[in-house]
Design an enzyme around this catalytic site. Structure first.
Site, PDB file in Angstrom:
ATOM      1  CD  GLU A 105      39.717  30.662  33.289  1.00 19.49           C
ATOM      2  OE1 GLU A 105      40.272  29.950  32.643  1.00 19.49           O
ATOM      3  OE2 GLU A 105      40.769  31.259  34.800  1.00 19.49           O
ATOM      4  CD  GLU A 161      43.564  31.406  37.068  1.00 18.64           C
ATOM      5  OE1 GLU A 161      43.032  32.804  36.516  1.00 18.64           O
ATOM      6  OE2 GLU A 161      43.811  30.860  36.833  1.00 18.64           O
TER       7      GLU A 161
END
Length: 446
Positions: free
Chosen positions: A173, A353
């Site tokens: 991320e 995720e």
């Protein structure tokens, strides 16, 4: 006469689908001062008064460093086929450079051996936000040099652990580092500097590309980035909202997708930043060729849609979880997966995720009834299955997270795990969602 309720057709996933769960080093390991580990930016940030809820730190977290064998058995009992975790850079290079710390490498060797012994495929993330503090002191991700230090760290791991790790993820991320670490300042290193933020974005992307090249030069293995992608919808039907949503999508998704997969930064974002921005001035000849080094897989992380107003702000259009930024919209997962395949071609995708936090409580009978998490995961898996059916090359799905853990600036107030962690005793108690997920894995579907 009442009509019988129709039976729902079971949704089956392809044979060999990778059912998994994810964690990250700083959020679960603890042992921040043991076996030669150096300081990270998150050690510094969380120990600074006022930075985290209740002053919580990751000093102990879920004590996974000492309890990893118990956690491996939990994974086996769940039936996990894949485990996505991260390696703590400060455990391997305490100052971010130089010879590796053997005690750090040995911990991950033990973990990897334990996964293989239990028939669980490892997926290792090179960087999940815990930059060595020594590198931060030298400029952190604002410094181009940090991207090269990251490539050296990556090569060290490829050589030491590559025989045990079939799939590597580079940067977790990068957008969150940019937005939370350098725009809002509520993640480490706690800055609020737009000019620095997007230079950091470029250096994170450069680090990703350099790590891909390092793996190609070192040996076999699959590699790709881990991007949190969030579909951006206009908040109303106005042309102004549509235009604002398009630019918002540029910063939210295309900045990272375009550079990694097409070798270009989106022109609307560059124009919005301006030619004199630190990012634009920081792009050197050849950088985008490095950033777009061919990848083997794309890790997609999905939590929320974003609704963009005509003024460029955001609006709430869906129910939210305990995390107020998270609007619950499973169709957003379908939209982002199909969009990536449509716009960028059939790169293999792994969802690495997906989950939600809840105020889980341990019952007197030693159970945790997290019905909301079960519903959330069921709905998102249904959306993922529809994307698969419509041609998305989806290989695996990983729930965030295996364990309750340190949730960054939120400390320990938010519980995201399939497994409840009683922090005073470090006892692990599988929640209702864990038992449900075990059945999903065993059935290979819903």
């Amino acid at each position: 006469m009442s009509m019988p309720t129709p039976r729902r057709t079971p949704l089956r996933f392809p044979a060999g689908f990778g059912w998994g769960a994810s964690t990250s080093a700083y959020q679960i390991e603890g042992a921040t001062k043991e076996d030669g580990r150096g300081e990270s930016v998150w050690d510094t940030f969380s120990r600074t008064p006022g930075r985290t809820r209740n002053g919580d730190t990751g000093d102990v977290a879920a004590d996974h460093y000492h309890r990893y064998r118990e956690d491996l058995d939990l994974m086996r009992d769940l039936g996990l086929r894949s485990y996505r975790f991260s390696i703590a850079w400060p455990r391997i290079q305490p100052d971010g450079t130089g010879a590796p710390n053997q005690r750090g490498l040995d911990f991950y060797r033990r973990l990897l051996d334990g996964l293989h012994e239990r028939g669980i495929t490892p997926m290792a993330t090179l960087f999940h936000w815990d930059l060595p503090q020594a590198l931060q002191d030298a400029g952190g991700w604002e410094s181009r040099d940090t991207a090269y230090r990251f490539a050296e760290y990556a090569e060290t791991l490829f050589r030491a652990l590559g025989d045990r790790v079939p799939t590597w993820l580079t940067i977790n991320e990068p957008k969150t580092v940019v937005q939370n670490g350098y725009l809002s300042g509520h993640h480490a290193p706690g800055r609020q500097d737009r000019e620095a933020a997007y230079l950091v974005a470029h250096h994170l992307q450069l680090a990703h590309g350099l790590a891909v090249r390092a793996l190609r030069a070192t040996g076999p293995g699959r590699i790709g980035p881990a991007l949190n992608l969030h579909p951006c919808y206009p908040a109303d039907d106005s042309p102004e909202a549509a235009a604002a949503a398009r630019l918002y999508d540029g910063y939210e998704n295309r900045l990272y997708l375009d550079s990694a997969l097409t070798g270009r930064y989106p022109q609307d974002v560059l124009a919005d930043l301006g030619p004199e921005s630190r990012m634009v001035r920081g792009i050197a000849d050849g950088d985008l060729e490095v950033i777009s080094a061919p990848i083997d897989i794309l890790a997609v992380q999905y939590y929320t849609p974003i609704y963009v107003t005509a003024q460029g702000g955001t609006a709430r259009r869906r129910p939210v979880s305990q995390a107020e930024w998270q609007q619950i919209y499973p169709e957003g997962l379908y939209d982002i997966l199909t969009r990536v395949t449509r716009d960028y071609g059939p790169v293999p995708i792994m969802v690495t995720e997906n989950g939600l936090p809840a105020a889980d409580t341990l019952g007197s009978d030693d159970t945790v009834d997290d019905a909301a998490r079960v519903a959330f995961l069921r709905d998102h898996l249904t959306a993922a299955h529809r994307a698969l059916t419509d041609g998305v090359p989806l290989e695996s799905f990983h729930v965030w997270s295996l364990l309750d853990n340190f949730e960054w600036d939120e400390g320990y107030d938010q519980r995201w795990g399939l497994v409840y962690v009683d922090y005073p005793t470090q006892r692990r108690i599988p929640k209702r969602s864990a038992h449900w997920y075990r059945t999903v894995i065993a059935d290979n579907g819903l």
